[in-house]
Design an enzyme around this catalytic site. Structure first.
Site, PDB file in Angstrom:
ATOM      1  N   ARG A  45      -9.968  -4.227  11.392  1.00 48.63           N
ATOM      2  CA  ARG A  45      -9.235  -5.345  11.987  1.00 48.63           C
ATOM      3  C   ARG A  45      -9.704  -5.604  13.417  1.00 48.63           C
ATOM      4  O   ARG A  45      -9.873  -6.749  13.830  1.00 48.63           O
ATOM      5  CB  ARG A  45      -7.733  -5.049  11.960  1.00 48.63           C
ATOM      6  CG  ARG A  45      -6.855  -6.236  12.329  1.00 48.63           C
ATOM      7  CD  ARG A  45      -5.394  -5.924  12.047  1.00 48.63           C
ATOM      8  NE  ARG A  45      -4.537  -7.048  12.338  1.00 48.63           N
ATOM      9  CZ  ARG A  45      -4.309  -8.069  11.524  1.00 48.63           C
ATOM     10  NH1 ARG A  45      -4.920  -8.094  10.347  1.00 48.63           N
ATOM     11  NH2 ARG A  45      -3.503  -9.055  11.852  1.00 48.63           N
ATOM     12  N   HIS A  79     -11.279  -9.144  14.637  1.00 46.20           N
ATOM     13  CA  HIS A  79     -10.580  -9.915  15.657  1.00 46.20           C
ATOM     14  C   HIS A  79     -11.405 -10.038  16.936  1.00 46.20           C
ATOM     15  O   HIS A  79     -11.299 -11.042  17.648  1.00 46.20           O
ATOM     16  CB  HIS A  79      -9.223  -9.280  15.950  1.00 46.20           C
ATOM     17  CG  HIS A  79      -8.186  -9.607  14.914  1.00 46.20           C
ATOM     18  ND1 HIS A  79      -6.908  -9.989  15.233  1.00 46.20           N
ATOM     19  CD2 HIS A  79      -8.254  -9.632  13.558  1.00 46.20           C
ATOM     20  CE1 HIS A  79      -6.223 -10.229  14.121  1.00 46.20           C
ATOM     21  NE2 HIS A  79      -7.022 -10.014  13.094  1.00 46.20           N
ATOM     22  N   ASN A  82      -2.834 -10.732  17.507  1.00 50.58           N
ATOM     23  CA  ASN A  82      -3.414  -9.398  17.702  1.00 50.58           C
ATOM     24  C   ASN A  82      -2.354  -8.310  17.812  1.00 50.58           C
ATOM     25  O   ASN A  82      -2.670  -7.175  18.169  1.00 50.58           O
ATOM     26  CB  ASN A  82      -4.291  -9.385  18.955  1.00 50.58           C
ATOM     27  CG  ASN A  82      -5.640 -10.023  18.713  1.00 50.58           C
ATOM     28  OD1 ASN A  82      -6.184  -9.944  17.614  1.00 50.58           O
ATOM     29  ND2 ASN A  82      -6.181 -10.686  19.724  1.00 50.58           N
ATOM     30  N   HIS A  96      -8.731  -6.037   3.655  1.00 53.19           N
ATOM     31  CA  HIS A  96      -7.449  -5.812   2.992  1.00 53.19           C
ATOM     32  C   HIS A  96      -7.526  -4.772   1.877  1.00 53.19           C
ATOM     33  O   HIS A  96      -6.537  -4.567   1.171  1.00 53.19           O
ATOM     34  CB  HIS A  96      -6.907  -7.140   2.437  1.00 53.19           C
ATOM     35  CG  HIS A  96      -6.428  -8.056   3.521  1.00 53.19           C
ATOM     36  ND1 HIS A  96      -5.990  -9.341   3.282  1.00 53.19           N
ATOM     37  CD2 HIS A  96      -6.311  -7.873   4.872  1.00 53.19           C
ATOM     38  CE1 HIS A  96      -5.630  -9.909   4.433  1.00 53.19           C
ATOM     39  NE2 HIS A  96      -5.833  -9.028   5.405  1.00 53.19           N
TER      40      HIS A  96
END
Length: 326
Positions: free
Chosen positions: A68, A72, A97, A196
């Site tokens: 992640r 990001h 975030n 995911h």
């Protein structure tokens, strides 16, 4: 005791083999493999491997955290470690975030590398290399990493909110957003699924799908009925701090594998965008292929390489502390 020594020896051998695989001299632009050879007295990737491996032994969720973080970071101004910068208006404080973590692990890696070769290894490269290690530890493929990035100095909440996709984004808009970063529709499906295939999602992120989908007062009809019942037990309509696994294939929750695609093919997607890629004409054939063939691991590695090339800086500073500019 003998078994423990054997396990330790096996782990060490695996680490050496994997690290040696990074010594092939491929490059992309000014990024290249083994960039730090001759620039740092230590084996930079080995140092990162050891620290991430120790963290993984006590916290398997660090894999999802690093995946992640890299996504990001790269989607907001490119892969420049801007997500690590502290400040009241820094992007790490953006609502999108809020679930990003792993900053302390990056701090630990950076501190060790500053001891070994001060001012040499960028925070941006640490994120990318650490994420690759985490993926491999979670039974994903050991893909190549290109290094040589420099660190950005600008970080903005506004930029984060503008560039990070919400869970309700449509497939078409997601493909366009990824395209604006130089990534293909195939990269989109792989990076969404790879991110995911591990980790968890809090109830608040998908509660509308359970009780009031698109203001109908009913559940999302595309959700598997048994999954809906299970989710409602975990996530009451009054709200809850509970979570569900992002990958609903039992036994696959902490492995970087194709379980996510199998789950969404059965209507078990958690976020709306998860489920939509299994039915949208632009992505469903890719989802089906990844769910029922053996090429996810290799293809995901290629997608991560492509993600690591987004908006990179190869000229500029190397931050000595990842949380602030020099």
């Amino acid at each position: 005791m003998a078994r423990a020594r054997a396990s330790s020896s096996s782990t060490t051998t695996l680490a050496i083999v994997l690290l040696c695989m990074t010594l092939v001299g491929q490059s992309y632009g000014q990024l290249k493999q083994n960039y730090y050879a001759g620039r740092c007295s230590a084996n930079v990737e080995s140092v990162i491997y050891d620290i991430v491996s120790k963290a993984y032994q006590t916290d398997k969720t660090i894999v999802a955290a690093l995946l992640r973080m890299q996504f990001h970071d790269c989607f907001v101004g490119g892969c420049d470690a801007s997500i690590l910068l502290d400040g009241s208006n820094a992007e790490k404080n953006a609502p999108s975030n809020g679930s990003v973590r792993g900053y302390e692990l990056i701090d630990a890696i950076k501190a060790r590398l500053e001891q070994l070769c001060p001012g040499v290894v960028s925070c941006a490269d640490i994120i990318v290399v650490a994420t690759r290690v985490a993926v491999a530890l979670a039974q994903g493929n050991w893909y190549i990493v290109e290094t040589g990035r420099k660190d950005g100095y600008f970080s903005s909440i506004t930029e984060a909110e503008k560039n990070l996709p919400p869970p309700t984004i449509s497939v078409s808009n997601a493909i366009r957003l990824f395209g604006s970063k130089g990534l293909s529709a195939n990269d989109f499906v792989l990076l969404l699924g790879g991110g995911h295939t591990v980790g968890a999602i809090h109830c608040s992120k998908f509660l509308d799908r359970l009780y009031n989908y698109q203001n109908t007062g009913r559940a999302d009809p595309s959700m598997n009925s048994a999954t809906l019942t299970s989710f409602r037990q975990r996530c009451p309509s009054t709200g809850s701090n509970n979570f569900v696994y992002a990958d609903q294939t039992v036994g696959s929750e902490y492995r970087v594998d194709n379980g996510f695609y199998k789950a969404i093919s059965l209507g078990k997607g958690v976020l709306e965008i998860d489920q939509r890629i299994a039915s949208d004409v632009q992505t469903k054939s890719t989802v089906s292929r990844l769910a029922y063939s053996g090429d996810f691991a290799t293809q995901f590695g290629y997608a991560m390489i492509n993600l690591g090339r987004v908006g990179v800086l190869t000229q500029g500073p190397v931050r000595r502390n990842c949380r602030r500019n020099n």
